[in-house]
Design a protein around this motif. Structure first.
Motif, short mmCIF file in Angstrom:
data_model
loop_
_atom_site.label_atom_id
_atom_site.label_comp_id
_atom_site.label_asym_id
_atom_site.label_seq_id
_atom_site.Cartn_x
_atom_site.Cartn_y
_atom_site.Cartn_z
N LEU A 92 0.93 -1.21 0.02
CA LEU A 92 -0.02 -0.10 0.04
C LEU A 92 0.92 1.42 0.07
CD1 LEU A 92 -3.03 1.06 0.33
CD2 LEU A 92 -2.65 0.73 2.73
N LEU A 93 1.99 1.12 0.79
CA LEU A 93 2.66 2.44 1.03
C LEU A 93 4.13 2.46 0.44
CD1 LEU A 93 1.60 2.36 4.73
CD2 LEU A 93 1.02 4.28 3.09
N GLY A 94 4.57 1.45 -0.49
CA GLY A 94 5.95 1.57 -1.05
C GLY A 94 6.88 0.68 0.02
N GLU A 95 7.82 0.21 -0.92
CA GLU A 95 8.92 -0.87 -0.33
C GLU A 95 9.70 -0.08 0.80
OE1 GLU A 95 9.01 -4.03 -0.56
OE2 GLU A 95 7.24 -3.89 -1.60
N GLU A 96 9.82 1.10 0.47
CA GLU A 96 10.82 1.98 1.46
C GLU A 96 10.17 2.13 2.89
OE1 GLU A 96 13.84 2.44 0.90
OE2 GLU A 96 13.47 1.04 -0.76
N TRP A 97 8.86 2.14 2.82
CA TRP A 97 8.10 2.64 4.13
C TRP A 97 8.33 1.65 5.10
CZ3 TRP A 97 4.10 0.15 6.87
CH2 TRP A 97 3.36 1.07 7.65
N LYS A 98 8.38 2.34 6.49
CA LYS A 98 8.39 1.50 7.62
C LYS A 98 7.29 1.63 8.66
CE LYS A 98 13.26 0.33 7.68
NZ LYS A 98 13.49 0.35 6.30
N GLN A 99 6.86 0.67 9.14
CA GLN A 99 5.52 0.97 10.18
C GLN A 99 6.24 1.73 11.23
OE1 GLN A 99 3.40 -2.54 10.90
NE2 GLN A 99 2.58 -1.75 12.57
N PRO A 100 5.23 2.82 11.57
CA PRO A 100 5.88 3.71 12.72
C PRO A 100 5.58 2.89 14.08
CG PRO A 100 4.12 4.76 11.43
CD PRO A 100 4.33 3.33 10.72
N GLU A 101 6.68 3.11 14.95
CA GLU A 101 6.53 2.31 16.21
C GLU A 101 5.46 2.87 17.16
OE1 GLU A 101 10.06 2.45 18.67
OE2 GLU A 101 10.90 0.76 17.54
N SER A 102 4.83 2.05 17.79
CA SER A 102 3.66 2.43 18.48
C SER A 102 3.90 2.18 20.20
CB SER A 102 2.39 1.35 18.54
OG SER A 102 1.53 1.34 19.34
N ASP A 103 3.57 3.42 20.64
CA ASP A 103 3.76 3.46 22.16
C ASP A 103 2.89 2.66 23.04
OD1 ASP A 103 5.67 5.45 21.90
OD2 ASP A 103 4.11 7.25 22.19
N LEU A 104 1.67 2.41 22.42
CA LEU A 104 0.68 1.62 23.04
C LEU A 104 1.47 0.06 23.00
CD1 LEU A 104 -2.89 2.05 21.38
CD2 LEU A 104 -2.32 2.00 23.80
N TRP A 105 1.63 -0.49 21.89
CA TRP A 105 2.30 -1.80 22.03
C TRP A 105 3.70 -1.92 22.65
CZ3 TRP A 105 -0.52 -6.25 20.84
CH2 TRP A 105 -1.60 -5.73 20.19
N LEU A 106 4.62 -0.95 22.80
CA LEU A 106 5.71 -0.92 23.59
C LEU A 106 5.40 -0.99 24.88
CD1 LEU A 106 7.96 1.68 21.58
CD2 LEU A 106 8.37 -0.59 21.71
N THR A 107 4.37 -0.40 25.28
CA THR A 107 4.06 -0.62 26.72
C THR A 107 3.14 -1.64 27.07
OG1 THR A 107 2.50 1.25 26.57
CG2 THR A 107 4.80 2.07 27.21
#
Length: 199
Positions: free
Chosen positions: A179-194
């Motif tokens: 959907l967003l291109g090969e270079e795109w990286k999913q942003p980190e989530s504070d919700l899931w980090l904690t």
């Protein structure tokens, strides 16, 4: 990205126009768009449109699941033609640790169809989403219908088996990079980090 929920949970073709689920980039997240038949069965949940409603799966809904199949962390988004929604974060099969999260969601209904658009923030997605499935549910009592984008394969059905949308092994590969291109990286989530279960 567009998907058609064209089968029942156990692999039979649906007897009506399939629910459609679309994904596209949105501001700070993903736009989840639904276009589906409107059965008006069961009647509307007794909750305010635009608000979370616990137990929404007992009503008429279209659902999307986003899974990291290594960690079994996943996001479940349920959308109702009457405007209610339910967002669940799960860590391990059926293990809900956050629910009823806020969601920007609008639905509109005609006599026989409905459409809805929800903006899902990146913070709701587990890290490294690798698999996806979508479902639609409608009808009451013995007329209840459970439909799946990726159903249980017919040859794997067991006698007496009931519909279960948490059979993660039947989800199919999915990548936001499509959907967003090969270079795109999913942003980190504070919700899931904690991640820790609500007590």
């Amino acid at each position: 990205m567009d998907f058609r929920v064209a089968h029942t949970w156990d692999g039979s073709p649906v007897g009506h126009e399939p629910a459609r689920v679309g994904l596209e980039p949105g501001r700070g997240g993903v736009l989840l768009q639904v276009s589906a038949p409107f059965f008006n069965d069961p009647p509307a949940p007794p909750g305010a449109p635009g608000k979370p409603f616990s137990g929404l799966w007992d009503y008429e809904v279209v659902e999307a699941f986003f899974l990291n199949d290594i960690t079994e962390q996943y996001l479940e988004v349920e959308l109702c033609p009457h405007g209610q929604h339910l967002v669940l974060l799960l860590s391990g099969r059926r293990n809900v640790w956050k629910q009823e999260l806020a969601l920007s969601f609008k639905a509109s209904r005609g006599e026989t169809t409905w459409e809805g658009t929800a903006c899902i923030p990146w913070s709701y997605f587990p890290p490294n989403v690798t698999k996806f499935n979508a479902f639609a549910i409608h009808g009451s009592k013995d007329k209840r219908s459970y439909e799946a984008l990726y159903p249980v394969p017919r040859h794997e059905l067991q006698p007496g088996q009931k519909p279960d949308f948490h059979r993660l092994e039947y989800f199919k590969p999915f990548s936001f990079n499509t959907l967003l291109g090969e270079e795109w990286k999913q942003p980190e989530s504070d919700l899931w980090l904690t991640e820790k279960p609500d007590l």
